[in-house]
Write a protein that holds these residues in place. Structure first.
Motif, PDB file in Angstrom:
ATOM      1  N   HIS A 190      -4.377 -11.048 -28.759  1.00  0.00           N
ATOM      2  CA  HIS A 190      -5.572 -11.903 -28.848  1.00  0.00           C
ATOM      3  C   HIS A 190      -6.788 -11.114 -28.358  1.00  0.00           C
ATOM      4  O   HIS A 190      -6.666 -10.232 -27.523  1.00  0.00           O
ATOM      5  CB  HIS A 190      -5.365 -13.154 -27.972  1.00  0.00           C
ATOM      6  N   ASN A 191      -7.951 -11.485 -28.889  1.00  0.00           N
ATOM      7  CA  ASN A 191      -9.192 -10.818 -28.503  1.00  0.00           C
ATOM      8  C   ASN A 191      -9.833 -11.576 -27.329  1.00  0.00           C
ATOM      9  O   ASN A 191     -10.342 -12.678 -27.516  1.00  0.00           O
ATOM     10  CB  ASN A 191     -10.131 -10.792 -29.718  1.00  0.00           C
ATOM     11  N   PHE A 192      -9.791 -10.994 -26.140  1.00  0.00           N
ATOM     12  CA  PHE A 192     -10.356 -11.624 -24.943  1.00  0.00           C
ATOM     13  C   PHE A 192     -11.678 -10.952 -24.569  1.00  0.00           C
ATOM     14  O   PHE A 192     -11.852  -9.764 -24.787  1.00  0.00           O
ATOM     15  CB  PHE A 192      -9.375 -11.529 -23.764  1.00  0.00           C
ATOM     16  N   ILE A 193     -12.578 -11.742 -23.959  1.00  0.00           N
ATOM     17  CA  ILE A 193     -13.910 -11.213 -23.641  1.00  0.00           C
ATOM     18  C   ILE A 193     -13.983 -10.556 -22.268  1.00  0.00           C
ATOM     19  O   ILE A 193     -14.964  -9.889 -21.958  1.00  0.00           O
ATOM     20  CB  ILE A 193     -14.996 -12.317 -23.731  1.00  0.00           C
TER      21      ILE A 193
ATOM     22  N   TRP B 221      -6.905  -2.077 -16.024  1.00  0.00           N
ATOM     23  CA  TRP B 221      -6.884  -2.562 -17.409  1.00  0.00           C
ATOM     24  C   TRP B 221      -8.307  -2.647 -17.957  1.00  0.00           C
ATOM     25  O   TRP B 221      -8.564  -2.261 -19.093  1.00  0.00           O
ATOM     26  CB  TRP B 221      -6.282  -3.965 -17.506  1.00  0.00           C
ATOM     27  N   ALA B 222      -9.197  -3.186 -17.138  1.00  0.00           N
ATOM     28  CA  ALA B 222     -10.589  -3.369 -17.566  1.00  0.00           C
ATOM     29  C   ALA B 222     -11.228  -2.020 -17.926  1.00  0.00           C
ATOM     30  O   ALA B 222     -11.955  -1.911 -18.916  1.00  0.00           O
ATOM     31  CB  ALA B 222     -11.387  -4.066 -16.476  1.00  0.00           C
ATOM     32  N   LYS B 223     -10.951  -1.010 -17.126  1.00  0.00           N
ATOM     33  CA  LYS B 223     -11.468   0.333 -17.425  1.00  0.00           C
ATOM     34  C   LYS B 223     -10.912   0.839 -18.758  1.00  0.00           C
ATOM     35  O   LYS B 223     -11.653   1.355 -19.594  1.00  0.00           O
ATOM     36  CB  LYS B 223     -11.085   1.313 -16.316  1.00  0.00           C
ATOM     37  N   GLU B 224      -9.598   0.679 -18.927  1.00  0.00           N
ATOM     38  CA  GLU B 224      -8.942   1.170 -20.152  1.00  0.00           C
ATOM     39  C   GLU B 224      -9.461   0.456 -21.402  1.00  0.00           C
ATOM     40  O   GLU B 224      -9.631   1.063 -22.456  1.00  0.00           O
ATOM     41  CB  GLU B 224      -7.425   0.956 -20.058  1.00  0.00           C
ATOM     42  N   MET B 225      -9.708  -0.846 -21.275  1.00  0.00           N
ATOM     43  CA  MET B 225     -10.101  -1.656 -22.441  1.00  0.00           C
ATOM     44  C   MET B 225     -11.610  -1.849 -22.561  1.00  0.00           C
ATOM     45  O   MET B 225     -12.069  -2.522 -23.485  1.00  0.00           O
ATOM     46  CB  MET B 225      -9.388  -3.012 -22.390  1.00  0.00           C
TER      47      MET B 225
ATOM     48  N   LEU C 186     -16.676   0.211 -14.424  1.00  0.00           N
ATOM     49  CA  LEU C 186     -16.420  -1.193 -14.107  1.00  0.00           C
ATOM     50  C   LEU C 186     -17.711  -2.004 -14.083  1.00  0.00           C
ATOM     51  O   LEU C 186     -18.723  -1.564 -13.527  1.00  0.00           O
ATOM     52  CB  LEU C 186     -15.738  -1.324 -12.742  1.00  0.00           C
ATOM     53  N   CYS C 187     -17.644  -3.184 -14.681  1.00  0.00           N
ATOM     54  CA  CYS C 187     -18.748  -4.142 -14.575  1.00  0.00           C
ATOM     55  C   CYS C 187     -18.132  -5.531 -14.554  1.00  0.00           C
ATOM     56  O   CYS C 187     -16.937  -5.697 -14.798  1.00  0.00           O
ATOM     57  CB  CYS C 187     -19.727  -3.998 -15.738  1.00  0.00           C
ATOM     58  N   GLY C 188     -18.935  -6.525 -14.243  1.00  0.00           N
ATOM     59  CA  GLY C 188     -18.409  -7.882 -14.198  1.00  0.00           C
ATOM     60  C   GLY C 188     -19.226  -8.770 -13.299  1.00  0.00           C
ATOM     61  O   GLY C 188     -20.418  -8.537 -13.081  1.00  0.00           O
TER      62      GLY C 188
END
Length: 253
Positions: A85-88, A117-121, A148-150
């Protein structure tokens, strides 16, 4: 406006979800962003997104309050969803030392794993902190490589904490706590860098004044917006424009 953090897939909304979404649209909400919390929330979250595809967008992550001794097994299942699934965003993740410190090491492990995971994706992260801002910042500093951001969702901290979060390249999610008289946010909000602020409800929790203690819903984002506008002496329209652009940019909407 964009409600960047809403659990409208929760059972609290099972009786009137259509009406809740309609009230949000009537109030000027363009998108409602859905953070995952555990394995059981995935199905209702994706069903809610499918029911309102123009409005709702899902994230995937493991909330710290649902971390236990089986953390690696749970993380494997959570991670497998990114292929389906495509997650934001990766979220809701973080550290919670308010309820129970039993699995603190496992929480830290889950947090760092999901940051990677966030870095990889190349996805933003949505961070939950409770009684843990310093601990969370320390872990983020060690992991921040510029990729990283968020957002620190449900921010209710000090000006110094806000600056430390912004310095790491992160946004602040402002919700119902911003309207509470005893929160101290009346002193903090006028000092914030609005280019790093987004709006949220965290519904069904933390309803803003005058609904405090009742079920929260995305339409109440407007009350948070008005509070920020009052405290910053800007128009509601201007605050809506800034925070919506921030959210669109952060979550690539």
């Amino acid at each position: 406006m964009i409600d960047t953090h809403a659990h409208i897939y929760a059972s609290e909304f099972d009786q009137d979800r259509d009406e809740v979404v309609q009230r949000a649209l009537d109030a000027g909400i363009e998108h409602i962003l859905l953070p995952n919390i555990d394995l059981d929330s995935i199905e209702p979250m994706l069903a809610t997104e499918a029911a309102y595809p123009q409005v709702c967008r899902s994230m995937m992550g493991l909330h710290p309050c649902y971390v236990d001794a089986n953390v690696d097994q749970t993380l494997d299942t959570i991670h497998s969803w990114f292929d389906k699934h495509n997650f934001i965003a990766v979220g809701e993740i973080g550290i919670d030392l308010y309820w129970d410190k039993t699995y603190r090491k496992e929480q830290e492990h889950a947090f760092i794993t999901q940051l990677n995971w966030a870095k990889e994706m190349d996805l933003p992260v949505v961070i939950h902190t409770r009684d843990s801002i310093e601990e969370t910042l320390a872990l983020l500093r060690s992991e921040q490589n510029g990729d990283l951001c968020g957002v620190f969702h449900c921010f209710g901290g000090t000006i110094e904490e806000a600056k430390a979060i912004n310095d790491l390249g992160f946004h602040l999610g402002l919700g119902g706590v911003s309207t509470f008289k005893n929160s101290g946010m009346d002193k903090v909000i006028p000092e914030l860098d609005l280019s790093k602020v987004i709006l949220e409800t965290d519904c069904p929790y933390l309803a803003p004044v005058p609904h405090r203690g009742k079920r929260n819903e995305p339409a109440y984002t407007e009350l948070v917006l008005k509070r920020i506008a009052d405290l910053t002496e800007l128009s509601s329209k201007k605050v809506a424009q800034i925070t919506t652009n921030n959210a669109k940019s952060l979550f690539s909407l």
